[in-house]
Design a protein around this motif. Structure first.
Motif, PDB file in Angstrom:
ATOM      1  N   GLU A 207      -3.690  -9.091  -6.790  1.00 31.96           N
ATOM      2  CA  GLU A 207      -3.798  -9.759  -5.494  1.00 31.96           C
ATOM      3  C   GLU A 207      -4.356  -8.757  -4.493  1.00 31.96           C
ATOM      4  O   GLU A 207      -4.029  -7.572  -4.546  1.00 31.96           O
ATOM      5  CB  GLU A 207      -2.432 -10.229  -5.005  1.00 31.96           C
ATOM      6  CG  GLU A 207      -1.816 -11.310  -5.842  1.00 31.96           C
ATOM      7  CD  GLU A 207      -0.437 -11.672  -5.357  1.00 31.96           C
ATOM      8  OE1 GLU A 207      -0.145 -11.541  -4.138  1.00 31.96           O
ATOM      9  OE2 GLU A 207       0.384 -12.082  -6.190  1.00 31.96           O
ATOM     10  N   ARG A 208      -5.179  -9.247  -3.587  1.00 32.68           N
ATOM     11  CA  ARG A 208      -5.758  -8.393  -2.555  1.00 32.68           C
ATOM     12  C   ARG A 208      -5.202  -8.809  -1.200  1.00 32.68           C
ATOM     13  O   ARG A 208      -5.598  -9.829  -0.658  1.00 32.68           O
ATOM     14  CB  ARG A 208      -7.282  -8.524  -2.519  1.00 32.68           C
ATOM     15  CG  ARG A 208      -7.985  -8.259  -3.826  1.00 32.68           C
ATOM     16  CD  ARG A 208      -7.895  -6.771  -4.173  1.00 32.68           C
ATOM     17  NE  ARG A 208      -8.452  -6.526  -5.478  1.00 32.68           N
ATOM     18  CZ  ARG A 208      -9.532  -5.822  -5.703  1.00 32.68           C
ATOM     19  NH1 ARG A 208     -10.195  -5.287  -4.713  1.00 32.68           N
ATOM     20  NH2 ARG A 208      -9.949  -5.632  -6.940  1.00 32.68           N
TER      21      ARG A 208
ATOM     22  N   ASP B 256      -5.831  -7.695   1.621  1.00 37.18           N
ATOM     23  CA  ASP B 256      -6.891  -7.697   2.624  1.00 37.18           C
ATOM     24  C   ASP B 256      -7.793  -8.926   2.502  1.00 37.18           C
ATOM     25  O   ASP B 256      -8.564  -9.219   3.388  1.00 37.18           O
ATOM     26  CB  ASP B 256      -7.738  -6.426   2.531  1.00 37.18           C
ATOM     27  CG  ASP B 256      -8.249  -6.143   1.119  1.00 37.18           C
ATOM     28  OD1 ASP B 256      -7.626  -6.617   0.146  1.00 37.18           O
ATOM     29  OD2 ASP B 256      -9.270  -5.465   0.992  1.00 37.18           O
ATOM     30  N   CYS B 257      -7.657  -9.675   1.398  1.00 32.58           N
ATOM     31  CA  CYS B 257      -8.514 -10.849   1.176  1.00 32.58           C
ATOM     32  C   CYS B 257      -7.687 -12.137   1.116  1.00 32.58           C
ATOM     33  O   CYS B 257      -8.229 -13.184   0.764  1.00 32.58           O
ATOM     34  CB  CYS B 257      -9.280 -10.702  -0.133  1.00 32.58           C
ATOM     35  SG  CYS B 257     -10.389  -9.302  -0.165  1.00 32.58           S
TER      36      CYS B 257
ATOM     37  N   THR C   1      -0.358  -5.956  -6.501  1.00 30.13           N
ATOM     38  CA  THR C   1      -1.256  -6.043  -5.359  1.00 30.13           C
ATOM     39  C   THR C   1      -2.079  -4.768  -5.294  1.00 30.13           C
ATOM     40  O   THR C   1      -1.632  -3.707  -5.741  1.00 30.13           O
ATOM     41  CB  THR C   1      -0.486  -6.254  -4.032  1.00 30.13           C
ATOM     42  OG1 THR C   1       0.468  -5.211  -3.876  1.00 30.13           O
ATOM     43  CG2 THR C   1       0.229  -7.597  -4.016  1.00 30.13           C
ATOM     44  N   TYR C   2      -3.285  -4.890  -4.748  1.00 28.32           N
ATOM     45  CA  TYR C   2      -4.166  -3.727  -4.660  1.00 28.32           C
ATOM     46  C   TYR C   2      -4.922  -3.771  -3.342  1.00 28.32           C
ATOM     47  O   TYR C   2      -5.567  -4.760  -3.019  1.00 28.32           O
ATOM     48  CB  TYR C   2      -5.155  -3.717  -5.826  1.00 28.32           C
ATOM     49  CG  TYR C   2      -6.161  -2.580  -5.778  1.00 28.32           C
ATOM     50  CD1 TYR C   2      -5.743  -1.260  -5.723  1.00 28.32           C
ATOM     51  CD2 TYR C   2      -7.520  -2.840  -5.776  1.00 28.32           C
ATOM     52  CE1 TYR C   2      -6.656  -0.218  -5.680  1.00 28.32           C
ATOM     53  CE2 TYR C   2      -8.450  -1.804  -5.739  1.00 28.32           C
ATOM     54  CZ  TYR C   2      -8.011  -0.495  -5.692  1.00 28.32           C
ATOM     55  OH  TYR C   2      -8.915   0.534  -5.637  1.00 28.32           O
ATOM     56  N   ASP C   3      -4.824  -2.701  -2.573  1.00 21.36           N
ATOM     57  CA  ASP C   3      -5.553  -2.548  -1.317  1.00 21.36           C
ATOM     58  C   ASP C   3      -6.679  -1.551  -1.563  1.00 21.36           C
ATOM     59  O   ASP C   3      -6.454  -0.345  -1.640  1.00 21.36           O
ATOM     60  CB  ASP C   3      -4.610  -2.056  -0.225  1.00 21.36           C
ATOM     61  CG  ASP C   3      -5.261  -2.024   1.144  1.00 21.36           C
ATOM     62  OD1 ASP C   3      -6.515  -1.959   1.224  1.00 21.36           O
ATOM     63  OD2 ASP C   3      -4.532  -2.060   2.146  1.00 21.36           O
ATOM     64  N   GLU C   4      -7.873  -2.088  -1.732  1.00 19.40           N
ATOM     65  CA  GLU C   4      -9.024  -1.252  -2.072  1.00 19.40           C
ATOM     66  C   GLU C   4      -9.368  -0.268  -0.956  1.00 19.40           C
ATOM     67  O   GLU C   4      -9.829   0.845  -1.224  1.00 19.40           O
ATOM     68  CB  GLU C   4     -10.225  -2.149  -2.374  1.00 19.40           C
ATOM     69  CG  GLU C   4     -11.382  -1.417  -2.980  1.00 19.40           C
ATOM     70  CD  GLU C   4     -12.474  -2.357  -3.466  1.00 19.40           C
ATOM     71  OE1 GLU C   4     -13.374  -1.864  -4.161  1.00 19.40           O
ATOM     72  OE2 GLU C   4     -12.424  -3.559  -3.165  1.00 19.40           O
TER      73      GLU C   4
END
Length: 81
Positions: A74-75, A77-78, A7-10
């Protein structure tokens, strides 16, 4: 080949590499912070109650991980990838 969930939180530039079963709800019992020398980021290792590594958090992920991995992550926030 085993797929690893990332997962990645930009917004905060943080990625998490999940090393548990995709549907398993495992909580971290202990976190070990790592401050790699000569890098711009921070890495935290999460362990369960049995001492097994369950995940890796990478801060400043855009400078530490390959771009293709962050693009396919995976995001949260999206609502998904």
């Amino acid at each position: 080949m085993t797929d690893v969930r990332v997962t990645y939180d930009e917004a905060v530039d943080a990625a998490y590499v999940h090393l548990t079963e995709p549907r398993a709800h495992v909580t971290s019992a202990r976190m070990y912070p790592c401050d790699p020398v000569d890098t711009d980021g921070m890495i935290n290792l999460d362990f369960d109650e049995q001492g097994r590594l369950i995940g890796i958090e990478v801060l400043a992920a855009s400078s530490q991980l390959p771009e293709y991995l962050l693009r396919s992550a995976e995001r949260p926030d999206c609502g998904g990838a």
